[in-house]
Design a protein around this motif. Structure first.
Motif, PDB file in Angstrom:
ATOM      1  N   ALA A 120       0.825  -1.214   0.000  1.00 45.51           N
ATOM      2  CA  ALA A 120       0.000   0.000   0.000  1.00 45.51           C
ATOM      3  C   ALA A 120       0.858   1.263   0.000  1.00 45.51           C
ATOM      4  N   LEU A 166       3.884   2.798  -1.539  1.00 42.12           N
ATOM      5  CA  LEU A 166       4.940   2.789  -2.547  1.00 42.12           C
ATOM      6  C   LEU A 166       5.531   4.178  -2.586  1.00 42.12           C
ATOM      7  N   LYS A 167       6.703   4.340  -2.079  1.00 42.97           N
ATOM      8  CA  LYS A 167       7.268   5.686  -2.102  1.00 42.97           C
ATOM      9  C   LYS A 167       8.299   5.830  -3.208  1.00 42.97           C
ATOM     10  N   GLU A 168       8.871   4.713  -3.643  1.00 44.33           N
ATOM     11  CA  GLU A 168       9.947   4.818  -4.617  1.00 44.33           C
ATOM     12  C   GLU A 168       9.417   4.655  -6.030  1.00 44.33           C
ATOM     13  N   PRO A 169       9.719   5.593  -6.897  1.00 42.47           N
ATOM     14  CA  PRO A 169       9.273   5.460  -8.278  1.00 42.47           C
ATOM     15  C   PRO A 169      10.009   4.326  -8.971  1.00 42.47           C
ATOM     16  N   HIS A 211       9.690  24.883 -13.785  1.00 41.50           N
ATOM     17  CA  HIS A 211       9.653  23.766 -12.839  1.00 41.50           C
ATOM     18  C   HIS A 211      10.440  24.093 -11.587  1.00 41.50           C
ATOM     19  N   LEU A 218       8.793  26.541  -9.340  1.00 42.32           N
ATOM     20  CA  LEU A 218       7.595  26.008  -8.694  1.00 42.32           C
ATOM     21  C   LEU A 218       7.895  24.825  -7.776  1.00 42.32           C
ATOM     22  N   ALA A 219       9.122  24.289  -7.851  1.00 42.19           N
ATOM     23  CA  ALA A 219       9.450  23.150  -7.000  1.00 42.19           C
ATOM     24  C   ALA A 219       9.736  23.649  -5.598  1.00 42.19           C
ATOM     25  N   THR A 220       8.866  23.309  -4.660  1.00 41.52           N
ATOM     26  CA  THR A 220       9.033  23.845  -3.311  1.00 41.52           C
ATOM     27  C   THR A 220      10.060  23.056  -2.508  1.00 41.52           C
ATOM     28  N   PRO A 233       4.065  22.926  -6.958  1.00 41.89           N
ATOM     29  CA  PRO A 233       4.902  22.340  -8.015  1.00 41.89           C
ATOM     30  C   PRO A 233       4.015  21.911  -9.189  1.00 41.89           C
ATOM     31  N   VAL A 234       4.554  21.946 -10.392  1.00 37.27           N
ATOM     32  CA  VAL A 234       3.745  21.618 -11.573  1.00 37.27           C
ATOM     33  C   VAL A 234       3.111  20.237 -11.439  1.00 37.27           C
ATOM     34  N   VAL A 250       3.524  17.202  -3.210  1.00 32.28           N
ATOM     35  CA  VAL A 250       4.106  15.893  -2.899  1.00 32.28           C
ATOM     36  C   VAL A 250       3.252  15.179  -1.854  1.00 32.28           C
ATOM     37  N   ARG A 266       0.188  13.804  -3.437  1.00 29.10           N
ATOM     38  CA  ARG A 266       0.458  12.629  -4.279  1.00 29.10           C
ATOM     39  C   ARG A 266       0.718  11.385  -3.436  1.00 29.10           C
ATOM     40  N   GLU A 267       1.312  11.562  -2.263  1.00 24.54           N
ATOM     41  CA  GLU A 267       1.482  10.419  -1.354  1.00 24.54           C
ATOM     42  C   GLU A 267       0.125   9.877  -0.918  1.00 24.54           C
ATOM     43  N   GLN A 268      -0.776  10.780  -0.598  1.00 31.27           N
ATOM     44  CA  GLN A 268      -2.115  10.348  -0.183  1.00 31.27           C
ATOM     45  C   GLN A 268      -2.865   9.673  -1.317  1.00 31.27           C
ATOM     46  N   SER A 316      -1.536   8.007  -3.737  1.00 30.95           N
ATOM     47  CA  SER A 316      -0.943   6.689  -3.926  1.00 30.95           C
ATOM     48  C   SER A 316      -1.544   5.688  -2.935  1.00 30.95           C
ATOM     49  N   ILE A 317      -1.683   6.131  -1.690  1.00 29.26           N
ATOM     50  CA  ILE A 317      -2.297   5.265  -0.674  1.00 29.26           C
ATOM     51  C   ILE A 317      -3.739   4.942  -1.049  1.00 29.26           C
ATOM     52  N   SER A 362      -4.000   2.466  -3.820  1.00 38.52           N
ATOM     53  CA  SER A 362      -3.619   1.112  -3.390  1.00 38.52           C
ATOM     54  C   SER A 362      -4.793   0.437  -2.702  1.00 38.52           C
ATOM     55  N   ASN A 403      -1.574  -0.222  -7.660  1.00 29.46           N
ATOM     56  CA  ASN A 403      -0.330   0.119  -6.976  1.00 29.46           C
ATOM     57  C   ASN A 403       0.549   0.987  -7.847  1.00 29.46           C
ATOM     58  N   PRO A 415       3.352   4.532  -7.495  1.00 31.79           N
ATOM     59  CA  PRO A 415       4.025   5.418  -6.553  1.00 31.79           C
ATOM     60  C   PRO A 415       3.577   6.874  -6.711  1.00 31.79           C
ATOM     61  N   PRO A 416       3.750   7.695  -5.676  1.00 34.60           N
ATOM     62  CA  PRO A 416       3.355   9.114  -5.726  1.00 34.60           C
ATOM     63  C   PRO A 416       3.974   9.838  -6.922  1.00 34.60           C
ATOM     64  N   SER A 417       5.157   9.406  -7.328  1.00 35.31           N
ATOM     65  CA  SER A 417       5.863  10.103  -8.407  1.00 35.31           C
ATOM     66  C   SER A 417       5.228   9.892  -9.769  1.00 35.31           C
ATOM     67  N   LEU A 469       4.140   5.654 -17.403  1.00 28.87           N
ATOM     68  CA  LEU A 469       5.203   6.531 -16.900  1.00 28.87           C
ATOM     69  C   LEU A 469       5.882   7.342 -18.007  1.00 28.87           C
ATOM     70  N   LEU A 498       4.634  10.892 -18.591  1.00 26.27           N
ATOM     71  CA  LEU A 498       4.555  11.862 -17.503  1.00 26.27           C
ATOM     72  C   LEU A 498       5.210  13.212 -17.842  1.00 26.27           C
TER      73      LEU A 498
END
Lengths: 467, 467
Positions: free
Chosen positions: A80, A82-85, A102, A105-107, B148-149, B153, B156-158, B160-161, B164, B169, B171-173, B329, B332
């Motif tokens: 559930a 998955l943090k790694e791309p 980018h 805008l990337a914080t 961020p464009v 982050v 996106r983590e939420q 992904s959860i 899942s 499944n 990843p946030p990325s 992917l 993206l």
């Protein structure tokens, strides 16, 4: 099973969450295993059932626990989280429009945003009233309704009042609210440009719009931007040669050069637009920061051929995106349609928040504060830059940008690349130009331009050259 | 000059605003006339200077007063308030996609939105925590930063959860956050479709996407939608005949018919997509409302050729617009670019609010409440519709739409027109269909379908026929 510390700063629910999460992640509670019932856990730890329910809900939201109706709570399958791309997507180059945007805008990046297009986040403190947010989110209140396609009526009334203070008189019904100014440019382009159109743009000028227009299959024709506006002789020649469909320009506080188009140039520009029959898209996202009274193209033209675009992203809060366009009235239905077909409608919550800032007077007060902050930062920046080999070309009077020139023969791309290694974001003038006119120039954000780290970097760049 | 009533419910500042505004509007204080100084007005009315400053600021925001630095406050020129449009722009016809969407989104009309695409606004009560909003707007907090464009982050983590929990499944990325689902469709189309492409769409199906694709110069090919998903025999024939570039479909709680694509059909649909090499855009904006476990195309395909789109507009709060797409992917970077070129970036405030609802468990609780509300409304609606000559074709089990059939030979366009006169918004089935398949059908919003006024209207329509 759980150790509750009643003297801890963490709430009881948080303590349960922390400890269960840790055990699940460590594999001590295997996938699929059943957690104690709410009643059981509550009584064995002498906490309320409500506390346990809250804790379990948070664990479900974290993806660690799965709740099965009528059956209880179970440890969720571990995939559930998955943090790694699988594959890292390479970031676009900083020398390209998209790469630069980018980066701005990337914080996440820990950089000195010396050339950012945004003012520092803490300058926006207090402009939005939390009490207003609460009111707007009450049942059936504006913040909970889908926004009309044209935008909130209440906001459009406020926009009408605001533009009248600029001397532009236009009723609320002629505004179309957009998701920021970029979105306005997109839908205007889709409405008014024939296929493979040619569009005159300021050079140097705002880079995202150039990429937008090219992406839609159009061709941008650069018009040299002088300190008092576009070079009209060049513009006339280009109009004869290319028969452009439109011109995109910033009348006030031009990005990146900081100058304003003079009144007489505005008049002549519109005369040329009439003579050669092209539309004018006037981008006014920075005008609020002008210290001096200036005239907009929209005021002269009264919406015969000017599309006037504004936004609150730069001056009210970069975390919302509310912009608008006032078109010649005949284009309003088409523009609305294009808005619907690109994003359906806007965020009613954000629209209502902007309207509230306007009507309460908070926006006006905030704007004065922003301007004094910029004035102070500008004094500091101009002083600091005197200790460097750079020359400030424009932006000394108002606005959020300084347009500075490197010593003769230096490449601004090379400086920007060096800066990146030092953790400093610099916008090379080449970003803003289709010709070579931007090379050797850098756009600085006035708020950051007096930073000691930046001054030191500039000084070191010159020392390295001499040695 | 001002009469202060210290027993009034209105604040002192409001009383000053009210009285001065009234005099200005009545012409008793002519344009350009100077108002008393803050000190003067404060002392003559025994109120604080702060009260007067506040009042003057509100009058400035209202466009009634103009403040000149160092000179004082003056009555603004009266053209500042333009409420009447020069020309009224005609609203598009209700029988067109654009006209219908306008009507649904127009908050001003006092109508029974019996076919609206949104649930009632008061069903969204309490889902957003005002304390969270306050926290997100603190200096430098997420709600005040440019997003961020790719999207927050944290959000996106939420996401992904969340996916899942659907068995998908990713990843946030791999997520790209968009300004609602419509915006996702727009940028996907711009990324994957060659010029003049052909796209398979459900028929009946969501109407805005059809107009979007046509607007971009593509051609939609209708695939008959059956109760358990697309008609695969027809789909195969159409794939052979047209070599489509993509298919747009809703797997769960299809709009307007309410059905789900069965697991075996999903498998076969993806096999056909592989065989004929077309992409699949899976629109999952309603899936959260499903009462039963179902399988998404994304789960089977694992992002080889499926673009999975979701949104929180329908289920969390129509007043925000936060959607997302999970693409294969390799697409993206292109999708990010198209997002930047259409809207630059998203609203960090809205993204953070959605993330907060997800992580706090508020969203999950709210969703359960929405579903029980819908369940109760559905029971009421099915009972009420039995007293009418209409037959409920689908939507009896879950979701927010009922797809109902008129008596044989009746035109749903005619019924919708009649309904409009009675102040009832009805969506004729023809809206959703490129063929004639939608004629004689109506999409009802389950929340409103049991309304007495609606039932009475249906009964009267039949009476009128018989007499």
């Amino acid at each position: 099973m759980i150790l509750i510390d009643r003297t801890s700063d963490r709430t009881l629910a948080d303590q349960i969450v922390d400890q269960l999460a840790q055990r699940i992640k460590a594999g001590k509670l295997p996938e699929g295993s059943r957690l104690p019932s709410v009643r059981q856990l509550a009584s064995s730890n002498e906490v309320s059932q409500f506390t346990v329910v809250t804790a379990y809900e948070r664990l479900v939201a974290k993806g660690l626990v799965e709740s099965k109706a009528g059956k209880g709570n179970f440890v969720a399958r571990q995939h559930a989280i998955l943090k790694e791309p699988g594959i890292e997507v390479a970031a676009p180059s900083l020398m390209s429009a998209e790469g630069f945007a980018h980066q701005v805008l990337a914080t996440e990046e820990p950089i000195l945003p010396a050339s950012s297009g945004f003012l520092p986040a803490d300058w926006f403190e207090g402009v939005i009233n939390p009490a207003a947010v609460k009111r707007l989110l009450k049942p059936g209140a504006e913040g909970t309704l889908a926004a009309p396609v044209q935008g909130s009526v209440f906001l459009r009334e406020q926009l009408s009042i605001r533009l009248s203070q600029w001397g532009v008189n236009v009723p609320p019904s002629q505004f179309l609210v957009t998701h920021g100014a970029t979105h306005a440019f997109e839908i205007i382009a889709r409405c008014i440009l024939p296929p493979n159109a040619k569009i005159l743009i300021d050079d140097p000028g705002y880079f995202v719009v150039r990429r937008q227009l090219e992406q839609l299959g159009h061709r941008c024709i650069p018009v040299p931007r002088l300190v008092d506006g576009p070079d009209l002789d060049a513009l006339q020649q280009l109009a004869i040669e290319h028969q452009p469909a439109a011109m995109f320009t910033q009348t006030l506080l031009h990005n990146p050069s900081g100058g304003n188009t003079s009144l007489s140039k505005s008049h002549k520009l519109l005369s040329l637009a009439n003579q050669f029959d092209f539309y004018v898209i006037e981008d006014n996202v920075y005008g609020d920061l002008a210290n001096h009274t200036s005239v907009l193209l929209a005021q002269l033209d009264e919406f015969q051929r000017v599309f006037h675009v504004g936004s609150f992203t730069k001056v009210l809060n970069p975390g919302m995106r509310v912009g608008y366009v006032v078109p010649p009235l005949r284009f309003l239905p088409d523009l609305q349609m294009q808005k619907m077909l690109t994003v359906l409608t806007g965020s009613a919550l954000n629209e209502a928040l902007v309207a509230e800032c306007l009507v309460s007077g908070r926006f006006r007060k905030h704007l004065q504060q922003l301007k004094s902050r910029l004035d102070r930062a500008r004094v500091r920046a101009l002083g600091a830059l005197q200790q460097t080999p750079l020359t400030v070309v424009s932006g000394q009077a108002d606005g959020m940008f300084l347009w500075v020139k490197l010593p003769e023969g230096e490449s601004s791309d090379a400086w920007a690349k060096q800066a990146q290694q030092a953790g400093i974001l610099l916008a090379s003038g080449t970003l803003f130009s289709m010709t070579n006119s931007g090379d050797g120039y850098i756009r600085l954000n006035t708020a950051y331009a007096g930073d000691y780290q930046l001054v030191k970097f500039f000084q070191q760049m010159m020392k390295a050259k001499k040695s």
